[in-house]
Design a protein around this motif. Structure first.
Motif, PDB file in Angstrom:
ATOM      1  N   VAL A  51      -2.388   9.594  -7.383  1.00 25.86           N
ATOM      2  CA  VAL A  51      -1.682  10.100  -6.215  1.00 25.86           C
ATOM      3  C   VAL A  51      -2.313  11.379  -5.707  1.00 25.86           C
ATOM      4  CG1 VAL A  51       0.559  10.885  -5.385  1.00 25.86           C
ATOM      5  CG2 VAL A  51       0.419   9.069  -7.077  1.00 25.86           C
ATOM      6  N   PRO A  54      -5.858  11.635  -2.390  1.00 22.82           N
ATOM      7  CA  PRO A  54      -5.810  10.811  -1.196  1.00 22.82           C
ATOM      8  C   PRO A  54      -7.174  10.703  -0.550  1.00 22.82           C
ATOM      9  CG  PRO A  54      -4.899  12.982  -0.770  1.00 22.82           C
ATOM     10  CD  PRO A  54      -5.157  12.921  -2.239  1.00 22.82           C
ATOM     11  N   SER A  77      -7.744   4.549  -3.343  1.00 19.52           N
ATOM     12  CA  SER A  77      -6.346   4.875  -3.071  1.00 19.52           C
ATOM     13  C   SER A  77      -6.046   4.624  -1.617  1.00 19.52           C
ATOM     14  CB  SER A  77      -6.075   6.343  -3.410  1.00 19.52           C
ATOM     15  OG  SER A  77      -6.674   7.188  -2.463  1.00 19.52           O
ATOM     16  N   VAL A  80      -4.498   8.743   3.478  1.00 21.62           N
ATOM     17  CA  VAL A  80      -3.513   9.650   4.037  1.00 21.62           C
ATOM     18  C   VAL A  80      -3.934   9.896   5.462  1.00 21.62           C
ATOM     19  CG1 VAL A  80      -2.489  11.922   3.894  1.00 21.62           C
ATOM     20  CG2 VAL A  80      -3.072  10.714   1.810  1.00 21.62           C
ATOM     21  N   ARG A 253       4.343  13.650   3.878  1.00 18.22           N
ATOM     22  CA  ARG A 253       2.992  13.084   3.912  1.00 18.22           C
ATOM     23  C   ARG A 253       3.072  11.585   4.193  1.00 18.22           C
ATOM     24  NH1 ARG A 253      -1.070  14.257  -0.983  1.00 18.22           N
ATOM     25  NH2 ARG A 253      -0.911  16.313  -0.019  1.00 18.22           N
ATOM     26  N   TYR A 255       1.135   7.959   4.105  1.00 18.54           N
ATOM     27  CA  TYR A 255       0.042   7.153   3.583  1.00 18.54           C
ATOM     28  C   TYR A 255      -0.059   5.869   4.408  1.00 18.54           C
ATOM     29  CZ  TYR A 255       0.388  10.203  -0.491  1.00 18.54           C
ATOM     30  OH  TYR A 255       0.421  11.292  -1.327  1.00 18.54           O
ATOM     31  N   THR A 305       5.778   6.954   3.176  1.00 22.24           N
ATOM     32  CA  THR A 305       5.787   8.252   2.511  1.00 22.24           C
ATOM     33  C   THR A 305       5.730   8.110   1.002  1.00 22.24           C
ATOM     34  OG1 THR A 305       8.208   8.288   2.566  1.00 22.24           O
ATOM     35  CG2 THR A 305       7.048   9.346   4.409  1.00 22.24           C
ATOM     36  N   PRO A 307       3.666   7.554  -2.246  1.00 20.73           N
ATOM     37  CA  PRO A 307       2.244   7.572  -2.603  1.00 20.73           C
ATOM     38  C   PRO A 307       1.822   6.377  -3.448  1.00 20.73           C
ATOM     39  CG  PRO A 307       3.464   9.114  -3.979  1.00 20.73           C
ATOM     40  CD  PRO A 307       4.432   8.584  -2.954  1.00 20.73           C
ATOM     41  N   ASP A 308       2.754   5.764  -4.187  1.00 20.65           N
ATOM     42  CA  ASP A 308       2.404   4.630  -5.030  1.00 20.65           C
ATOM     43  C   ASP A 308       3.672   3.845  -5.355  1.00 20.65           C
ATOM     44  OD1 ASP A 308       1.908   6.821  -7.890  1.00 20.65           O
ATOM     45  OD2 ASP A 308       3.747   6.093  -6.974  1.00 20.65           O
ATOM     46  N   VAL A 421      -0.093   0.603  -0.024  1.00 23.73           N
ATOM     47  CA  VAL A 421       1.022   1.539   0.051  1.00 23.73           C
ATOM     48  C   VAL A 421       2.322   0.747   0.089  1.00 23.73           C
ATOM     49  CG1 VAL A 421      -0.341   3.318   1.175  1.00 23.73           C
ATOM     50  CG2 VAL A 421       0.890   1.675   2.567  1.00 23.73           C
TER      51      VAL A 421
END
Length: 754
Positions: A51, A54, A77, A80, A253, A255, A305, A307-308, A421
């Motif tokens: 995470v 990005p 990944s 972002v 944030r 993604y 939003t 991240p994983d 995502v």
């Protein structure tokens, strides 16, 4: 599926799509689309991605943060969103996009603008403006009426403008009387209890060359508070210009994972960040009906939003809350049902069979119940529930006997790969997972035995709720059908028969469940109907092994008569192995007719072994017997054997078929390699034998008695009567000496004996 076409509303177990919704409409309404899934990236698993690294940091991040991943790690990944282009999803080597080179698709989207303003709690306001042109009468029918779906209690919908611009440039506004709200259709595969509504908008004067323009707003409450995710697939029609804007607080944030969509530099304003994407495609997508679902291979955009998947699963667990305390009624039921089971596998199977046979599937989507199951004791009391309800009840029963379990979120039609995502709208189904045995259990599949999966879920990817791990379901399962068909032809063309069938593996419970709820007295009609579907008249009895059992092989036996199976005299074609024909002909035709493929397609392993024996009556002979066929290529083995014993007047036919794939999704290259062998098999499945029945002795013809006629000409009159009588007693002849006839669906030819 997504519970509403608007507002990012997601729902688990939404099995029955509203039939009034045109298939093209959801992709044309990007506020909340079914997610296009990136099957093209089998090596990249979101949960394995760090995470903290990005692909590109948001503009609002401090300069000290790393700006991007090294170029050698393109799939490390999710992106972002920032000034860099969104990290692309590499196109699968087996995928070649097809299109309408003439750009004369039935509809062309000339402009599609979407703006979604997200608040910190996850609520949002979405505005959509769309203009599209109908290039044909069909195109006009495809886009009008227009259906906009939403769920009351979670979303509000307001149409701000709706009008038609005809081919002469004149504007025609949609009157208020041409916009109505209706309840979502519940005539799909299961009953639905929900608050989903559809705003039906009927556009006036929309004909070839006309333009449809609509602008609307959706206000949506959050489903996972404090988070945001969105998923859309590209429209099937050509898109001249499309822009998507997400406006979020700068500290949220975002993604992204995309194919075909391009990011534009974000813009900071008043403590918020506006992220933009553009999309354009010059041609329409054309697809075969049996290819993998369009989101798996088409262009798509997913933003989140999360991240994983670990963070996504944690948010879902927080929404679910603490599990309910064990209920005495549930515990007592579990222990009673499993009292005689020897081990955990048997106990898990017993509880699975009880739930799927006693809890009726009903989709329930009201507020939080879209995502949160009802209490197990309530599901037990009511006797119905949707996928998350029955998984919850099954889990409570397993807890009562000490068996570990988890839940897996996935897509009901099966998705071979998750997006990088997480997006809540991607998931519409949940199944149970038993980690100690590695067993996945879909409790909504009343025709699926324990340890097996519905075919569409083979090889599917999902996320475990307990830890957020990405998992892949088994890609194949065994299935075998065996048949023995004995036909005893009688003088005159009728036949006695006996047909014995046995199914094993996945096919056993699938076939058994189809008969279980049919009263025993009505089952002979099933046999007669089955023969009728294969073009044969039958009067049959029907017996089976115990249909109350839910595991193990299943047998069925039919006995009876086949009236008029062959002509009483002359030649008749018989295609005797209807079992093989009905089971495998569609598969072989699909591999043969659709050999020119550009996208992956579903291919399921299967096996079938059949034998046919035909005994001819005294005086009958065999006029034609096909040659043996043998096909052995990767993924397909087929052998047929035809023999005739003249001394016993017996025809024997044996077929052995095996389709064996490594997974459940095949590539276009595999289709091309299988096309020619499958064509050989398809023709052999249609092969026939020709039986020649002995000619019948003509009935005696009475000598005509001529009336005495005075004068000349009496004798020619008698000759004319005799000639007419002889003509009526002889069959008609066609050129070549044969007459085609169809009796009880059997191709027949009658050859005059001289």
């Amino acid at each position: 599926m997504v519970g509403g076409a608007l507002g990012l509303h997601a729902a688990l177990c939404f099995a029955a799509q509203p039939t009034a919704q045109r298939a093209a409409e959801p992709v044309a309404q990007p506020v909340a689309q079914p997610v296009a899934q990136p099957v093209a990236q089998p090596a990249a698993q979101p949960v394995a991605q760090p995470v903290a690294q990005p692909v590109a940091q948001p503009v609002a991040q401090p300069a000290a943060q790393p700006a991007a991943q090294p170029a050698a790690q393109p799939a490390a990944s999710p992106a972002v969103v920032a000034s860099a282009v969104v990290h692309p999803n590499p196109v699968h080597p087996n995928l070649v996009q097809s299109g309408d080179a003439s750009d004369r698709a039935s509809v062309v989207i000339e402009r599609l603008d979407t703006t979604k303003v997200v608040q910190r709690d996850g609520s949002l306001v979405a505005t959509v403006e769309r203009m599209q042109r109908a290039n044909s009468v069909l195109g006009a029918a495809e886009i009008s009426p227009l259906y906009l779906g939403y769920e009351t209690g979670l979303a509000t919908l307001a149409v701000l403008a709706a009008y038609t611009v005809d081919s002469q440039g004149k504007r025609h506004d949609v009157p208020p009387t041409a916009m109505r709200d209706i309840s979502a259709d519940t005539t799909g595969s299961a009953p639905i209890f929900n608050n989903v509504r559809q705003r039906v908008v009927l556009f006036p004067y929309l004909t070839t060359g006309g333009r449809q323009v609509i602008r609307y707003r959706v206000d949506l409450q959050p489903q996972l508070p404090g988070t945001f995710s969105d998923a859309m697939s590209a429209p099937v029609w050509p898109v001249m210009e499309s822009r998507i804007v997400y406006d979020l607080p700068s500290d949220m944030r975002l993604y992204a994972d995309a194919r075909g969509y391009e990011a534009v530099p974000p813009v900071e304003h008043d403590g918020r960040t506006r992220y933009g994407f553009t999309y354009r495609r010059d041609s329409a997508r054309q697809r075969l009906a049996d290819t993998v679902q369009a989101p798996n291979v088409g262009d798509y955009l997913i933003v989140s939003t999360f991240p994983d998947y670990a963070a996504f699963a944690a948010a879902y667990r927080a929404l679910l809350g603490a599990p309910p305390a064990p209920d005495p009624a549930v515990v007592a039921l579990a222990r009673t049902l499993t009292a005689h089971d020897a081990d955990d596998h048997a106990r898990a199977a017993t509880l699975y069979d009880w739930v799927r046979s006693h809890i009726r599937y009903v989709a329930i989507h009201l507020g939080r119940s879209d995502l949160v199951p009802r209490a197990p004791v309530d599901v037990l009391r009511d006797g119905y529930g949707d996928c998350k309800d029955v998984v919850g009840l099954y889990g409570a029963l397993l807890d009562a006997v000490g068996i570990r379990h988890d839940a897996v979120l996935l897509r009901a039609e099966g998705a071979a790969q998750l997006p990088r995502v997480p997006a809540l709208a991607f998931f519409d189904h949940v199944i149970a997972y038993l980690p100690d045995s590695g067993t996945y259990a879909d409790l909504t599949g009343s025709a699926v035995g324990f340890g097996y999966l519905p075919p569409q879920l083979l090889g599917a990817a999902g996320v475990r709720v307990g830890d957020g791990a990405v998992v892949h379901l088994p890609a194949r399962q065994e299935s075998m059908t065996r048949s023995r068909f004995e036909i005893d032809l009688q003088p005159g063309g009728d036949a006695k028969f006996a047909l014995r069938l046995e199914w094993d593996g996945y096919a056993s419970e699938f076939q058994r469940s189809a008969i279980r709820n049919v009263p025993a007295a009505s089952r002979p009609s099933l046999a007669n109907a089955w023969f009728a579907e294969n073009g044969i008249q039958a009067v049959a009895t029907f017996d089976t092994s115990d249909v109350a059992l839910m595991r193990g092989a299943f047998q069925a036996a039919m006995h009876g008569a086949l009236p008029g199976l062959v002509l009483p005299a002359g030649n008749t074609e018989i295609r005797p192995d209807a079992v093989v024909q009905a089971s495998l002909a569609p598969t072989m035709a699909s591999l043969t007719i659709r050999a020119v493929r550009t996208e992956p397609f579903r291919c399921l392993s299967d096996a079938l072994r059949s034998s046919v024996r035909i005994v001819l009556p005294e005086g009958a002979t065999l006029a034609y017997l096909p040659d043996d066929v043998s096909v052995h290529v990767p993924h397909l083995d087929y052998a047929s054997r035809y023999r005739y014993d003249a001394a016993r007047r017996m025809v024997e036919i044996a077929r052995d078929v095996s389709l064996h794939f490594d997974g459940s999704i095949c590539s276009p290259a595999q289709a091309r390699a299988l096309a020619q062998p499958a064509n050989v098999v398809r023709h052999d499945l249609e092969a026939h034998v020709v039986v020649r029945m002995p000619p019948r002795a003509p009935p005696p013809v009475a000598e005509p008695v001529a009336e005495p006629v005075a004068g000349a000409g009496a004798e020619p009159v008698a000759e004319a009567v005799d000639a007419r009588t002889r003509s009526a007693a002889e069959p008609r002849r066609r050129q070549g000496g044969t007459t085609d006839a169809r009796m009880t669906g059997v191709q027949a030819t009658a050859e005059e004996e001289r």
